[in-house]
Scaffold this motif. Structure first.
Motif, PDB file in Angstrom:
ATOM      1  N   TYR A  41       0.835  -1.149   0.091  1.00  0.00           N
ATOM      2  CA  TYR A  41       0.006   0.006   0.065  1.00  0.00           C
ATOM      3  C   TYR A  41       0.790   1.289  -0.058  1.00  0.00           C
ATOM      4  CZ  TYR A  41      -4.503   1.945  -0.321  1.00  0.00           C
ATOM      5  OH  TYR A  41      -5.681   2.607  -0.660  1.00  0.00           O
ATOM      6  N   TYR A  45       1.011   5.485  -1.691  1.00  0.00           N
ATOM      7  CA  TYR A  45       1.056   6.666  -0.947  1.00  0.00           C
ATOM      8  C   TYR A  45       2.158   7.451  -1.605  1.00  0.00           C
ATOM      9  CZ  TYR A  45      -0.949   4.307   3.129  1.00  0.00           C
ATOM     10  OH  TYR A  45      -1.673   3.468   4.084  1.00  0.00           O
ATOM     11  N   GLN A 123       5.080  -7.123   4.276  1.00  0.00           N
ATOM     12  CA  GLN A 123       3.844  -7.302   4.932  1.00  0.00           C
ATOM     13  C   GLN A 123       4.203  -8.308   6.069  1.00  0.00           C
ATOM     14  OE1 GLN A 123       1.535  -8.166   1.538  1.00  0.00           O
ATOM     15  NE2 GLN A 123       0.777  -6.368   1.310  1.00  0.00           N
ATOM     16  N   TYR A 129       6.785  -7.497  13.624  1.00  0.00           N
ATOM     17  CA  TYR A 129       7.184  -6.555  14.522  1.00  0.00           C
ATOM     18  C   TYR A 129       5.818  -5.995  15.357  1.00  0.00           C
ATOM     19  CZ  TYR A 129       6.023  -1.944  12.180  1.00  0.00           C
ATOM     20  OH  TYR A 129       5.413  -0.961  11.560  1.00  0.00           O
ATOM     21  N   GLY A 151      -2.996  -7.650   3.068  1.00  0.00           N
ATOM     22  CA  GLY A 151      -1.702  -8.373   2.948  1.00  0.00           C
ATOM     23  C   GLY A 151      -1.049  -8.414   4.471  1.00  0.00           C
ATOM     24  N   VAL A 152      -0.933  -7.248   5.109  1.00  0.00           N
ATOM     25  CA  VAL A 152      -0.710  -7.395   6.498  1.00  0.00           C
ATOM     26  C   VAL A 152      -1.521  -7.864   7.570  1.00  0.00           C
ATOM     27  CG1 VAL A 152       0.504  -5.765   8.741  1.00  0.00           C
ATOM     28  CG2 VAL A 152       0.837  -5.191   6.181  1.00  0.00           C
ATOM     29  N   GLY A 172     -13.959  -5.602   4.880  1.00  0.00           N
ATOM     30  CA  GLY A 172     -15.044  -4.693   4.061  1.00  0.00           C
ATOM     31  C   GLY A 172     -16.261  -5.549   3.343  1.00  0.00           C
ATOM     32  N   LYS A 176     -14.303 -11.286   2.471  1.00  0.00           N
ATOM     33  CA  LYS A 176     -13.133 -11.219   3.127  1.00  0.00           C
ATOM     34  C   LYS A 176     -13.384 -11.751   4.746  1.00  0.00           C
ATOM     35  CE  LYS A 176     -11.530  -7.122   0.839  1.00  0.00           C
ATOM     36  NZ  LYS A 176     -10.995  -5.764   0.679  1.00  0.00           N
ATOM     37  N   TYR A 191     -16.998  -4.212   8.549  1.00  0.00           N
ATOM     38  CA  TYR A 191     -17.269  -2.701   9.162  1.00  0.00           C
ATOM     39  C   TYR A 191     -17.987  -1.732   8.059  1.00  0.00           C
ATOM     40  CZ  TYR A 191     -12.290  -2.319   7.458  1.00  0.00           C
ATOM     41  OH  TYR A 191     -10.969  -2.334   6.782  1.00  0.00           O
ATOM     42  N   SER A 215      -4.469  -0.011  10.589  1.00  0.00           N
ATOM     43  CA  SER A 215      -3.761   0.507   9.302  1.00  0.00           C
ATOM     44  C   SER A 215      -4.788   1.446   8.429  1.00  0.00           C
ATOM     45  CB  SER A 215      -3.427  -0.544   8.467  1.00  0.00           C
ATOM     46  OG  SER A 215      -4.546  -1.393   8.162  1.00  0.00           O
ATOM     47  N   TYR A 237      -0.899   2.246  12.242  1.00  0.00           N
ATOM     48  CA  TYR A 237       0.375   1.888  11.230  1.00  0.00           C
ATOM     49  C   TYR A 237       0.499   2.127   9.853  1.00  0.00           C
ATOM     50  CZ  TYR A 237      -1.522  -2.916  10.132  1.00  0.00           C
ATOM     51  OH  TYR A 237      -2.292  -3.917   9.788  1.00  0.00           O
ATOM     52  N   ILE A 265       8.219   0.335   9.533  1.00  0.00           N
ATOM     53  CA  ILE A 265       9.125  -0.809   9.561  1.00  0.00           C
ATOM     54  C   ILE A 265      10.808  -0.379   9.762  1.00  0.00           C
ATOM     55  CG2 ILE A 265       8.975  -1.064   7.038  1.00  0.00           C
ATOM     56  CD1 ILE A 265       9.015  -4.074   7.519  1.00  0.00           C
ATOM     57  N   ARG A 314     -10.381  -1.468  -2.735  1.00  0.00           N
ATOM     58  CA  ARG A 314     -10.551  -2.394  -1.906  1.00  0.00           C
ATOM     59  C   ARG A 314     -10.983  -3.799  -2.369  1.00  0.00           C
ATOM     60  NH1 ARG A 314     -13.599   1.279   2.665  1.00  0.00           N
ATOM     61  NH2 ARG A 314     -13.421  -0.551   3.824  1.00  0.00           N
TER      62      ARG A 314
HETATM   63  P1  NDP Z   1      -4.020  -4.260   2.198  1.00  0.00           P
HETATM   64  O1  NDP Z   1      -3.826  -5.470   1.259  1.00  0.00           O
HETATM   65  O2  NDP Z   1      -4.438  -4.456   3.655  1.00  0.00           O
HETATM   66  O3  NDP Z   1      -4.995  -3.141   1.408  1.00  0.00           O
HETATM   67  C1  NDP Z   1      -5.448  -2.116   2.079  1.00  0.00           C
HETATM   68  C2  NDP Z   1      -6.927  -2.446   2.752  1.00  0.00           C
HETATM   69  O4  NDP Z   1      -7.131  -1.547   3.452  1.00  0.00           O
HETATM   70  C3  NDP Z   1      -8.006  -2.659   1.824  1.00  0.00           C
HETATM   71  O5  NDP Z   1      -7.993  -4.048   0.923  1.00  0.00           O
HETATM   72  C4  NDP Z   1      -9.165  -2.407   2.619  1.00  0.00           C
HETATM   73  O6  NDP Z   1      -9.750  -3.487   3.001  1.00  0.00           O
HETATM   74  C5  NDP Z   1      -8.731  -1.504   3.719  1.00  0.00           C
HETATM   75  N1  NDP Z   1      -9.273  -0.045   3.449  1.00  0.00           N
HETATM   76  C6  NDP Z   1     -10.104   0.398   4.471  1.00  0.00           C
HETATM   77  N2  NDP Z   1     -10.336   1.717   3.956  1.00  0.00           N
HETATM   78  C7  NDP Z   1      -9.550   1.964   2.970  1.00  0.00           C
HETATM   79  C8  NDP Z   1      -9.742   3.032   1.918  1.00  0.00           C
HETATM   80  N3  NDP Z   1     -10.512   4.054   2.209  1.00  0.00           N
HETATM   81  N4  NDP Z   1      -9.098   2.668   0.776  1.00  0.00           N
HETATM   82  C9  NDP Z   1      -8.424   1.772   0.474  1.00  0.00           C
HETATM   83  N5  NDP Z   1      -8.251   0.624   1.233  1.00  0.00           N
HETATM   84  C10 NDP Z   1      -8.977   0.671   2.431  1.00  0.00           C
HETATM   85  O7  NDP Z   1      -2.547  -3.241   1.953  1.00  0.00           O
HETATM   86  P2  NDP Z   1      -1.256  -3.575   2.660  1.00  0.00           P
HETATM   87  O8  NDP Z   1      -1.132  -5.034   3.244  1.00  0.00           O
HETATM   88  O9  NDP Z   1       0.032  -3.373   1.746  1.00  0.00           O
HETATM   89  O10 NDP Z   1      -0.971  -2.328   3.880  1.00  0.00           O
HETATM   90  C11 NDP Z   1      -1.998  -2.448   4.743  1.00  0.00           C
HETATM   91  C12 NDP Z   1      -1.661  -1.233   5.605  1.00  0.00           C
HETATM   92  O11 NDP Z   1      -0.637  -1.317   6.414  1.00  0.00           O
HETATM   93  C13 NDP Z   1      -1.566  -0.039   4.666  1.00  0.00           C
HETATM   94  O12 NDP Z   1      -2.201   1.136   5.332  1.00  0.00           O
HETATM   95  C14 NDP Z   1      -0.131   0.427   4.878  1.00  0.00           C
HETATM   96  O13 NDP Z   1       0.528   1.506   4.578  1.00  0.00           O
HETATM   97  C15 NDP Z   1       0.288  -0.257   6.091  1.00  0.00           C
HETATM   98  N6  NDP Z   1       1.617  -0.685   6.256  1.00  0.00           N
HETATM   99  C16 NDP Z   1       2.515  -0.061   7.174  1.00  0.00           C
HETATM  100  C17 NDP Z   1       3.852  -0.371   7.663  1.00  0.00           C
HETATM  101  C18 NDP Z   1       4.441   0.096   8.417  1.00  0.00           C
HETATM  102  O14 NDP Z   1       5.455  -0.248   8.867  1.00  0.00           O
HETATM  103  N7  NDP Z   1       4.064   1.401   9.248  1.00  0.00           N
HETATM  104  C19 NDP Z   1       4.388  -1.431   6.683  1.00  0.00           C
HETATM  105  C20 NDP Z   1       3.283  -2.265   5.651  1.00  0.00           C
HETATM  106  C21 NDP Z   1       2.250  -1.650   5.574  1.00  0.00           C
HETATM  107  P3  NDP Z   1     -11.067  -3.881   3.530  1.00  0.00           P
HETATM  108  O15 NDP Z   1     -11.960  -3.760   2.337  1.00  0.00           O
HETATM  109  O16 NDP Z   1     -11.105  -4.922   4.329  1.00  0.00           O
HETATM  110  O17 NDP Z   1     -11.371  -2.671   4.513  1.00  0.00           O
END
Ligand code: NDP
Length: 324
Positions: A41, A45, A123, A129, A151-152, A172, A176, A191, A215, A237, A265, A314
């Motif tokens: 994700y 960004y 992820q 961590y 993913g995470v 979502g 899922k 949710y 997240s 995170y 991370i 999503r």
């Molecule tokens: P995901 O595979 O989790 O994809 C993002 C998921 O977030 C979507 O599938 C959706 O799931 C949910 N979501 C909720 N609201 C929204 C929205 N408005 N727009 C889009 N998606 C939304 O991605 P990743 O596993 O790659 O990353 C998950 C999160 O973890 C991200 O926020 C990422 O930035 C963060 N991250 C942080 C790290 C760190 O060290 N701080 C390292 C790695 C990732 P649903 O439909 O179920 O709501």
């Protein structure tokens, strides 16, 4: 070589499939011929400009493949080694080859395929961590995990269960939800259909959550905070729905001496020992059948823009992979 270049920040359309010169490994670097490229994700960004990078750049910070050549002074890996990396600050991931600092590479063991190795890098190590260090979970804890089919999220649910926690997962869609249950979540809340805070309170009572792993950010953080027990921890995170606004310290006091952290991370794989320890734990868990890294979809490298569209809409679950 072929690569996905970003010349200006914006929507998925700014991901251009272009020809660029092969990277040359500098001192301390190894050239990796990639067989699987991880999408995360954070790549969104960076593409939109929420996280700033000098332009132009090749998006992506994760991959797996074979070392083709090494630069001066490299001793950790050699040509022919099967390797993977995560979170490399130079990006360059969405490409056939990437020159990566050798200290960021881990050897991929037999029995772990390259796509799964990618899933375990950014992820997997994040889930590791969060569950082991940011808030070290143990039996008796209640953990809230948002986006639990992602993913995470999918890996974090499994690690939290392995640590003995009770897991409340949010997702979502109903599809899922089925995945989250399969990962072992004790309670699953859709949710998009139900207020997750009300649903959690109905299930477990007021202030029953020890740690909220959030997240999603803007849309959820405040309700996540409202569920915490006294001295519980909100771990923001990520910001899939947008960044969290400034938080008044008094809000943490009023909630019961709460902790609020915004981890990333890089601070948890700062030393080579940390990186290798996390990777080795995750590889072992997968080889022993204790952890399942689900590959949700693979796309040709040229279709990176479509992968971003699906991720932001999503529509995806588990790990997304680009194949060069
Ligand atoms: P995901 O595979 O989790 O994809 C993002 C998921 O977030 C979507 O599938 C959706 O799931 C949910 N979501 C909720 N609201 C929204 C929205 N408005 N727009 C889009 N998606 C939304 O991605 P990743 O596993 O790659 O990353 C998950 C999160 O973890 C991200 O926020 C990422 O930035 C963060 N991250 C942080 C790290 C760190 O060290 N701080 C390292 C790695 C990732 P649903 O439909 O179920 O709501």
């Amino acid at each position: 070589m072929k690569a996905i270049r970003v010349g200006r920040t914006g929507g998925p359309e700014v991901l251009e499939f272009v020809d660029v010169p092969d990277p040359v490994p500098g001192p301390g670097e190894a050239l990796v011929r990639q067989t699987a490229i991880g999408i995360n994700y954070i790549d969104v960004y960076v593409r939109t400009g929420l996280y700033k990078r000098p332009l132009p750049f090749i998006d992506g910070r994760e991959g797996a493949g074979v070392v083709e050549a090494v630069g001066e002074g490299v001793t950790d890996v050699k040509p022919g080694d099967r390797v993977a990396y995560a979170a490399t600050p130079n990006l360059g991931g969405y490409a056939e080859k990437n020159a990566v600092p050798a200290r960021e590479l881990v050897l991929v063991p037999d029995g772990v395929d390259d796509r799964v190795a990618c899933a375990l890098m950014l992820q997997g190590m994040t889930a590791h961590y969060l569950a082991y260090d940011t808030f070290p979970l143990h039996a008796g804890h209640v953990a809230l995990v948002h986006a639990a089919a992602g993913g995470v999220g999918s890996l974090l649910v499994q690690l939290a269960k392995a640590r003995g926690a009770t897991v409340v997962a949010t997702v979502g869609t109903e599809d899922k939800a089925a995945l989250a249950r399969g990962y072992g979540a004790d309670h699953v809340i859709v949710y998009a259909e139900q207020d997750f805070a009300e649903a959690t309170r109905a299930l477990l009572g007021d202030h029953a959550v020890d740690v909220a792993y959030d997240s999603v950010g803007k849309d959820t953080w405040e309700r996540s905070l409202s569920l915490l027990r006294s001295r519980g921890m909100l771990v923001v995170y990520g910001n899939a729905s947008g960044p969290v606004p400034p938080v008044e310290p008094q809000k943490l006091a009023a909630g019961g001496s709460l902790f609020f952290t915004r981890p990333t991370i890089v601070d948890y794989i700062k030393t080579r020992e940390d990186l290798l320890r996390r990777a080795s734990d995750l590889f072992a868990a997968v080889r022993e059948g204790k952890l399942h890294a689900r590959i949700g979809a693979t796309y040709p490298l040229a279709d990176a823009a479509q992968a971003h569209r699906d991720l932001e809409a999503r529509k995806t679950t588990g790990k997304l992979i680009l194949v060069p």
